[in-house]
Design a protein around this motif. Sequence first.
Motif, PDB file in Angstrom:
ATOM      1  N   GLU A 122       0.818  -1.220   0.000  1.00  0.00           N
ATOM      2  CA  GLU A 122       0.000   0.000   0.000  1.00  0.00           C
ATOM      3  C   GLU A 122       0.850   1.268   0.000  1.00  0.00           C
ATOM      4  OE1 GLU A 122      -3.169   0.318  -0.381  1.00  0.00           O
ATOM      5  OE2 GLU A 122      -3.690  -1.807  -0.299  1.00  0.00           O
ATOM      6  N   GLU A 123       1.955   1.244   0.770  1.00  0.00           N
ATOM      7  CA  GLU A 123       2.754   2.469   0.917  1.00  0.00           C
ATOM      8  C   GLU A 123       3.728   2.688  -0.238  1.00  0.00           C
ATOM      9  OE1 GLU A 123       4.997   3.195   4.560  1.00  0.00           O
ATOM     10  OE2 GLU A 123       3.063   2.918   5.585  1.00  0.00           O
ATOM     11  N   SER A 124       4.575   1.666  -0.445  1.00  0.00           N
ATOM     12  CA  SER A 124       5.653   1.842  -1.435  1.00  0.00           C
ATOM     13  C   SER A 124       5.194   1.559  -2.855  1.00  0.00           C
ATOM     14  CB  SER A 124       6.808   0.899  -1.089  1.00  0.00           C
ATOM     15  OG  SER A 124       6.359  -0.445  -1.207  1.00  0.00           O
ATOM     16  N   LYS A 125       4.025   0.904  -3.007  1.00  0.00           N
ATOM     17  CA  LYS A 125       3.497   0.481  -4.318  1.00  0.00           C
ATOM     18  C   LYS A 125       4.384  -0.567  -4.989  1.00  0.00           C
ATOM     19  CE  LYS A 125      -0.075   3.158  -4.114  1.00  0.00           C
ATOM     20  NZ  LYS A 125      -1.259   2.516  -3.582  1.00  0.00           N
ATOM     21  N   LEU A 126       5.297  -1.151  -4.199  1.00  0.00           N
ATOM     22  CA  LEU A 126       6.131  -2.229  -4.752  1.00  0.00           C
ATOM     23  C   LEU A 126       5.339  -3.524  -4.781  1.00  0.00           C
ATOM     24  CD1 LEU A 126       9.497  -1.620  -2.847  1.00  0.00           C
ATOM     25  CD2 LEU A 126       9.093  -1.298  -5.296  1.00  0.00           C
ATOM     26  N   LEU A 127       5.765  -4.443  -5.643  1.00  0.00           N
ATOM     27  CA  LEU A 127       5.119  -5.756  -5.714  1.00  0.00           C
ATOM     28  C   LEU A 127       5.674  -6.644  -4.603  1.00  0.00           C
ATOM     29  CD1 LEU A 127       3.260  -7.717  -7.339  1.00  0.00           C
ATOM     30  CD2 LEU A 127       5.300  -8.364  -8.641  1.00  0.00           C
ATOM     31  N   ARG A 128       4.779  -7.141  -3.754  1.00  0.00           N
ATOM     32  CA  ARG A 128       5.195  -8.080  -2.701  1.00  0.00           C
ATOM     33  C   ARG A 128       5.036  -9.485  -3.278  1.00  0.00           C
ATOM     34  NH1 ARG A 128       5.069  -6.322   2.577  1.00  0.00           N
ATOM     35  NH2 ARG A 128       4.268  -8.332   3.261  1.00  0.00           N
ATOM     36  N   MET A 129       6.159 -10.197  -3.435  1.00  0.00           N
ATOM     37  CA  MET A 129       6.153 -11.517  -4.075  1.00  0.00           C
ATOM     38  C   MET A 129       6.403 -12.571  -2.993  1.00  0.00           C
ATOM     39  SD  MET A 129       8.399 -10.386  -7.422  1.00  0.00           S
ATOM     40  CE  MET A 129       9.539  -9.296  -6.564  1.00  0.00           C
ATOM     41  N   THR A 130       5.415 -13.409  -2.756  1.00  0.00           N
ATOM     42  CA  THR A 130       5.526 -14.370  -1.648  1.00  0.00           C
ATOM     43  C   THR A 130       5.628 -15.787  -2.190  1.00  0.00           C
ATOM     44  OG1 THR A 130       4.244 -12.887  -0.258  1.00  0.00           O
ATOM     45  CG2 THR A 130       4.398 -15.174   0.479  1.00  0.00           C
ATOM     46  N   ARG A 131       6.558 -16.540  -1.603  1.00  0.00           N
ATOM     47  CA  ARG A 131       6.771 -17.933  -2.023  1.00  0.00           C
ATOM     48  C   ARG A 131       7.214 -18.769  -0.816  1.00  0.00           C
ATOM     49  NH1 ARG A 131      11.448 -19.985  -4.990  1.00  0.00           N
ATOM     50  NH2 ARG A 131      11.026 -21.501  -3.405  1.00  0.00           N
ATOM     51  N   PRO A 132       6.936 -20.079  -0.864  1.00  0.00           N
ATOM     52  CA  PRO A 132       7.392 -20.921   0.255  1.00  0.00           C
ATOM     53  C   PRO A 132       8.912 -21.011   0.257  1.00  0.00           C
ATOM     54  CG  PRO A 132       5.862 -22.120  -1.197  1.00  0.00           C
ATOM     55  CD  PRO A 132       6.233 -20.862  -1.895  1.00  0.00           C
ATOM     56  N   ALA A 133       9.501 -21.020   1.451  1.00  0.00           N
ATOM     57  CA  ALA A 133      10.958 -21.151   1.561  1.00  0.00           C
ATOM     58  C   ALA A 133      11.286 -22.161   2.665  1.00  0.00           C
ATOM     59  CB  ALA A 133      11.571 -19.795   1.889  1.00  0.00           C
ATOM     60  N   PHE A 134      12.519 -22.575   2.724  1.00  0.00           N
ATOM     61  CA  PHE A 134      12.989 -23.559   3.712  1.00  0.00           C
ATOM     62  C   PHE A 134      12.038 -24.764   3.782  1.00  0.00           C
ATOM     63  CE2 PHE A 134      15.000 -19.603   5.135  1.00  0.00           C
ATOM     64  CZ  PHE A 134      16.328 -20.009   5.042  1.00  0.00           C
ATOM     65  N   GLY A 135      11.887 -25.428   2.649  1.00  0.00           N
ATOM     66  CA  GLY A 135      11.084 -26.644   2.614  1.00  0.00           C
ATOM     67  C   GLY A 135       9.619 -26.390   2.888  1.00  0.00           C
ATOM     68  N   GLY A 136       9.189 -25.174   2.650  1.00  0.00           N
ATOM     69  CA  GLY A 136       7.767 -24.868   2.817  1.00  0.00           C
ATOM     70  C   GLY A 136       7.401 -24.535   4.253  1.00  0.00           C
ATOM     71  N   ASN A 137       8.407 -24.457   5.124  1.00  0.00           N
ATOM     72  CA  ASN A 137       8.099 -24.188   6.531  1.00  0.00           C
ATOM     73  C   ASN A 137       7.841 -22.715   6.816  1.00  0.00           C
ATOM     74  OD1 ASN A 137       8.164 -26.837   7.542  1.00  0.00           O
ATOM     75  ND2 ASN A 137      10.381 -26.822   7.245  1.00  0.00           N
ATOM     76  N   ILE A 138       8.374 -21.832   5.968  1.00  0.00           N
ATOM     77  CA  ILE A 138       8.033 -20.411   6.128  1.00  0.00           C
ATOM     78  C   ILE A 138       7.658 -19.846   4.763  1.00  0.00           C
ATOM     79  CG2 ILE A 138       9.532 -19.984   8.131  1.00  0.00           C
ATOM     80  CD1 ILE A 138      11.351 -18.445   6.077  1.00  0.00           C
TER      81      ILE A 138
END
Length: 327
Positions: A122-138
């Motif tokens: 909302e603030e920076s208007k940057l794209l937040r790209m989310t993906r599973p990491a560390f074997g899907g634990n985070i």
Amino acid sequence: MFIQQIDAKVTGVSYELLGKGRELAEKLNSDVTAVLLGHNVGGLCDKLASFGADKVVLVDDAALETYTTEPYTHAVHSVIEKYKPEIFLFGATAIGRDLAPRVSARVHTGLTADCTKLEIDEESKLLRMTRPAFGGNIMATILCPDFRPQMATVRPGVMKKILPIEGAKAVVDEFNPGFELNNKYVEVVEIIKKVSNKVDIMDAKILVSGGRGVGSPENFKLLKDLADAIGGEVASSRASVDAGWTEKDIQVGQTGKTVRPSVYFACGISGAIQHLAGMEESDLIIAINKDESAPIFDVADVGIVGDLNKILPILTEKIKTEFAANK
Ligand SMILES: Cc1cc2nc3c(=O)[nH]c(=O)nc-3n(C[C@H](O)[C@H](O)[C@H](O)COP(=O)(O)OP(=O)(O)OC[C@H]3O[C@@H](n4cnc5c(N)ncnc54)[C@H](O)[C@@H]3O)c2cc1C
């Protein structure tokens, strides 16, 4: 975004990208541009408009008839150089996974692979790209503040396509990046298609999925019987694939496929986070497990505690009787 087509048929994830693209573009007051590469594929442009594209950049050339890395990289790179998009998305298909890293290296930007979530900050208007990491634990959220475009590949089946807009017409911009000999130093000699009469589990409305609790490959017949009775398809957890009971192409989960059926039966599946990542968006989840504390029950809409060897045949018979009575 990159629109993947094979034999002039658009791959499902491309429609999902258009749907997501619409949402992102609205937040940025921007437009959705589909980049369509191929030969004699102009007829697809209006369909892309109906799924959310404001504009189609069409690169139509004999060099792009079948996918090969170099001409496609050259074409997408040239499109990015000319149009300078803020965001560029690919489907995380075999082609997208080959193409996207090369393009990102060539335009000198970052790439977040295999995203399961995309949103605008909302603030920076940057794209937040989310993906599973560390074997899907985070789940890791990655930003690309300094280079453009912000680039990501997106897992098929995760984003939602929009309902097609009837009569939509695309604004088409034909673009010719020019192909030189060294852009196409690989020649495709022959294409051998794998012929299968199986329905892709990503397209199935009902899935009967089995895990280690099924116990043996023979026992998968119980699941097949239920699937046949109810008009569904059989799927499985990774444990079943690793045991050699089922094929990899029916594996659901983080390293398998993401599915979103109307009904998902989880039979003898514990509900590990990596499995849930591939099916928790299903409309109705019915879990059968003999362990009442199995995590699958946390996401299930209907839970049956008991032995699947007893429950599945009863369920199948009941469904058959009901269907027969309602015919
Ligand atoms: C990086 C990484 C990626 C992964 N990717 C995936 C993935 O894509 N997909 C995936 O599925 N897994 C994936 N996994 C593996 C995941 O962590 C689990 O190991 C796996 O999902 C377990 O499969 P399961 O539920 O079939 O087996 P188990 O966890 O062994 O569960 C079997 C369940 O069956 C029940 N059961 C046993 N007998 C019966 C019976 N007779 N009747 C009813 N219930 C019974 C048990 O109570 C148990 O809950 C991944 C793991 C990692 C580290």
